[in-house]
Design a protein around this motif. Sequence first.
Motif, short mmCIF file in Angstrom:
data_model
loop_
_atom_site.label_atom_id
_atom_site.label_comp_id
_atom_site.label_asym_id
_atom_site.label_seq_id
_atom_site.Cartn_x
_atom_site.Cartn_y
_atom_site.Cartn_z
N SER A 2 0.77 -1.29 -0.04
CA SER A 2 0.15 -0.01 -0.02
C SER A 2 0.80 1.23 0.08
O SER A 2 2.19 1.19 0.50
CB SER A 2 -0.90 -0.03 1.37
N ARG A 3 0.27 2.35 -0.53
CA ARG A 3 0.92 3.74 -0.57
C ARG A 3 0.90 4.17 0.76
O ARG A 3 -0.24 3.94 1.56
CB ARG A 3 0.55 4.45 -1.83
N SER A 4 1.72 5.02 1.02
CA SER A 4 1.79 5.74 2.40
C SER A 4 1.40 7.23 2.31
O SER A 4 1.97 8.12 1.50
CB SER A 4 3.11 5.53 3.23
N VAL A 19 -7.68 10.11 8.20
CA VAL A 19 -6.96 9.12 8.47
C VAL A 19 -8.12 8.00 8.18
O VAL A 19 -7.89 7.08 7.58
CB VAL A 19 -6.53 9.07 9.90
N ASP A 20 -9.16 8.20 8.67
CA ASP A 20 -10.42 7.15 8.46
C ASP A 20 -10.57 6.69 6.89
O ASP A 20 -10.62 5.66 6.52
CB ASP A 20 -11.57 7.63 9.15
N GLN A 21 -10.59 7.87 6.28
CA GLN A 21 -10.96 7.58 4.69
C GLN A 21 -9.74 7.18 4.04
O GLN A 21 -9.93 6.18 3.15
CB GLN A 21 -11.60 8.95 4.26
N LEU A 22 -8.73 7.38 4.32
CA LEU A 22 -7.51 7.14 3.49
C LEU A 22 -7.22 5.54 3.89
O LEU A 22 -6.80 4.85 2.87
CB LEU A 22 -6.13 7.85 3.97
N ALA A 25 -9.54 3.62 1.74
CA ALA A 25 -8.97 3.78 0.53
C ALA A 25 -8.04 2.90 0.28
O ALA A 25 -7.45 2.73 -0.90
CB ALA A 25 -8.69 5.17 0.06
N GLY A 26 -7.25 2.18 1.46
CA GLY A 26 -6.12 1.26 1.04
C GLY A 26 -4.64 2.00 1.36
O GLY A 26 -3.70 0.98 1.21
N PHE A 27 -4.62 3.07 2.07
CA PHE A 27 -3.43 3.65 2.37
C PHE A 27 -2.99 3.17 3.42
O PHE A 27 -3.72 2.85 4.45
CB PHE A 27 -3.44 5.05 2.24
N THR A 28 -1.39 3.18 3.75
CA THR A 28 -1.11 3.19 4.90
C THR A 28 -0.81 4.64 5.40
O THR A 28 -0.31 5.58 4.72
CB THR A 28 0.25 2.53 5.16
N VAL A 29 -1.04 5.04 6.75
CA VAL A 29 -0.94 6.23 7.13
C VAL A 29 -0.29 6.65 8.19
O VAL A 29 -0.25 5.89 9.23
CB VAL A 29 -2.52 7.05 7.64
N ASP A 45 -8.67 1.91 16.67
CA ASP A 45 -9.25 2.10 15.71
C ASP A 45 -8.77 1.61 14.39
O ASP A 45 -9.28 1.08 13.42
CB ASP A 45 -9.76 3.39 15.48
N HIS A 46 -7.44 1.61 14.21
CA HIS A 46 -6.51 1.24 12.88
C HIS A 46 -5.38 0.45 13.44
O HIS A 46 -4.47 1.19 13.04
CB HIS A 46 -6.60 2.61 11.96
N PRO A 47 -5.54 -0.60 14.01
CA PRO A 47 -4.22 -1.27 14.38
C PRO A 47 -3.32 -1.59 13.47
O PRO A 47 -2.09 -1.67 13.83
CB PRO A 47 -4.82 -2.49 15.24
N GLU A 48 -3.63 -1.84 12.27
CA GLU A 48 -2.78 -2.43 11.06
C GLU A 48 -2.35 -1.13 10.02
O GLU A 48 -1.22 -1.56 9.55
CB GLU A 48 -3.55 -3.75 10.48
N ALA A 49 -3.05 -0.23 9.87
CA ALA A 49 -2.93 0.74 8.78
C ALA A 49 -2.25 2.08 9.23
O ALA A 49 -2.14 2.85 8.17
CB ALA A 49 -4.30 0.80 8.14
#
Length: 278
Positions: A2-4, A19-22, A25-29, A45-49
């Motif tokens: 994934s793109r960051s 953050v939530d929408q990215l 959409a498949g991004f790493t933030v 809320d986003h442990p992996e991304a």
Amino acid sequence: MSRSVVVTGASTGIGRACVDQLVRAGFTVWASVRTDEDEAALHRDHPEAVRVLRLDLTDPTSIEAAGELVRAAGPLHGLVNNAGVALPGPLEYLPVDVFRRQIEVNLVGQLAVTQAMLPALRLSRERGEDARIVMIGSIGGRIAGPMLGPYHASKFGLVGLTDSLRAELAPSGIRVVLIEPGAVATPIWGRGTAAADDLAKTLPAGAERYAKQIAATRANAARSAAHGIPPARAAQAVVRTLTAPRPRPRRVVGPDATVAAALVRLLPYRLLYRLAAR
């Protein structure tokens, strides 16, 4: 892979919505926050991304440390310069230190973060991938009113900073886009009112001549907090800017911003200034 994307000011409002929408959409933030509570919320809320950056726009050491982490991880697709504050007050009596902090956070900090992240953005271009910088400005960077002089000065300055960056980075293929929302229902209005309350305690007696304008500004802030567009709408514009093949260099977001931008283009300056003074 994934793109960051780096998003500053990611604890609340537009930044958190980005953050939530990215992530969806498949991004790493890479999400910048300042407190343990905000970091814990993002991990929950986003442990992996999401990777959290502890970043203070007035602290060069923290900015450089964040840049080192991002650069070490590899190419960066996007930078969303969102973090900011609103510090209101009459310019006649405003402590210069307050004005200086406003410019430091909303303008100088944006450049410092951009400088720290540019090597990673350039690495993306060197690999034949995309790289973009999104500046979160404001319709307050096109039209200015009373009691928000420090904020307007920072946002007008951000327009010039963005335009110059766009021109300088164009040969490198790094796109630079300015997003200009109108009123957004975010905590910035409540924090701004709290800052105004603290400042009011230090103002001299002569500041009473600004009482009507101060009251009107407070009322406008309350309306913005209650009835502004949701942060998710501004975040949608950011995601489109990061993914569209040819994003517009400037994008106005929200009905009030659309009207204000049209007035700036169409009205004579004398009439525009009379409206702003009200």
